[in-house]
Write an enzyme that holds these catalytic residues in place. Sequence first.
Site: not given
Length: 607
Positions: A2, A27, A74, A100-101, A480, A484, A487, A503, A602
Amino acid sequence: MCGIIGYTGKQEALPLLIAGLKRLEYRGYDSAGVAVIGEGRVAVCKKEGKIAVLEGALNGNFPPGCTGIGHTRWATHGAPTDANAHPHLDCTGRLAVVHNGIIENYLALREQLVAQGHRFVSETDTEVIPHLLEEFYAGDLLAAVKRVIPLLRGSFALAAVAVDEPTRVVAARFDSPLIVGLGEGENFVASDIPAILSATRRTYVLDDGEIADVRPEGVTVYDRDGSSRTKEVFVVNWDAAQAEKAPYPHFMLKEIHEQPQVIRETLRGRIEGTEIAFPGLKLDPGFLKSLRRLYITACGTAYHAGLIGKMLIERLVRIPVEADIASEFRYRDPLLGPGDLLVVVSQSGETADTLAALREAKAKGATVLAITNVVGSSVAREAHEVLYTWAGPEIAVASTKAYVAQVVLFTLLAVYLARLRESAPPELLRELAAGLPGLSEAVQAVLAREEEIAALAGARKGWEHTFFIGRGLDWAVACEGALKLKEISYIHAEAYAAGELKHGTLALVTEGVPVIALATQPALWEKMQSNIKEVKARGADVLAVTGAKAAEIVAVADEAICLPPVHPLLAPVVAVVPLQLFAYYAAVARGCDVDRPRNLAKSVTVE
């Protein structure tokens, strides 16, 4: 996260607040609002949607005033709606707050305030703050804030104004960023530097626990004990575009560095000592105790988090878990129905394939639990229950902090279910619960080695192909890490369970072929040592990411990154961070557009 903006001075506040909010749009947010002190009242306007919607609602019908606060939200507690948007007022309408928070104990505070006659109009945790201020306000806003702060548990930054003090903004920081912008005859409050950069480059960066009394003629800062402090002025030397992600050159790097805070936020309110709790989770304990199997489905990075979730839940809860790629899930006519639980994972909550899997499971009578980062998203609305990751918005296309939050949440869920079902040794569950809060420090320790990792990546910018290998949890992390790297750097990368090398994959391992070997599980170090020797015998160049005491791995690798010591079942959270940094710096060295890799979006909202 936020965004907060506040102003008091000689100019009309509203245009400055709107301009500041627009500079915080990067943000991410889902609603926006402003409050201005004018004509003896607090004028408030707040709207779901973009700032343009807010501007349309204002339409010039706002009283003049030189003090005000604004906010981009947010959503966390409560969906994105006009009522849940900030600022929030007390019952008298003479006190306004933006925040915020998360206020962890808001439910208890709200119940207490309702019993005292206060009327609430939103679902938010924030709204308890103006009502608490109302209880203590006697003409001195600073004194009221000082009395309210000790009652709040959680992480927060806030700014408050009062009709009776029309040239004052009081702000406080407790584990959530906040700055004060210093002007001539005017001063600002903001959650981030871009909001005030067009007006001033002179700032106070508030430290944790500090409260700022902001007036046009000056600013006084107090510590958590109430004593005034002398602050050093920080002069910003970035331009506005740089400041959105400053001091980082890319959002991806900024988000990698936000991960210690994200871990703390995802754990906050869910762990007390060695006890795991999910406040607000309404899944029947009897249903969870009787579960015979569990399904996990997701796409891309979220799927890799699901692989770790599968292994942790099987290990601790002792029930079969299937992890599926969401785009394949419904097409195989999955065997699930009443009595089964499907966990769907999506950062945005709008991933088309994941939504399709969710709907398929509901049609078959299964219960659906969502893990997502966005309140009010389609996944959050359609699932039976939701666990939020509290990672805040991710701007970079390549997910980093959201993935770490998902893995932390799966760990919490595994420990929670294991304790509920009494399926794992109590001492192991206590050890894991006790180790979770230390993950933020362990990740910070890896980030402190950024230059070392950057050098390793820069020296390998000429790679065209690489293999990632690991066993058990390390294989899931390897998946992962490979994603990364490919991409954002466009280096072809593939991840393999290390035992599968012989194998087929060994046919591609020749002189100079790069291999990144994950080895954080002590029980598998001997096996991984053998696998590293296999690829070394074919001429591979091996970079190991391994445990702090894995001498046998370090001895056979060409180079190694040794991680801080954590429990092996918690290691995936830490082990992925050097892989994120490696991918980032490899992409930078190759001149790639790190935040916006080619051909990718995204949020994937089409099948």
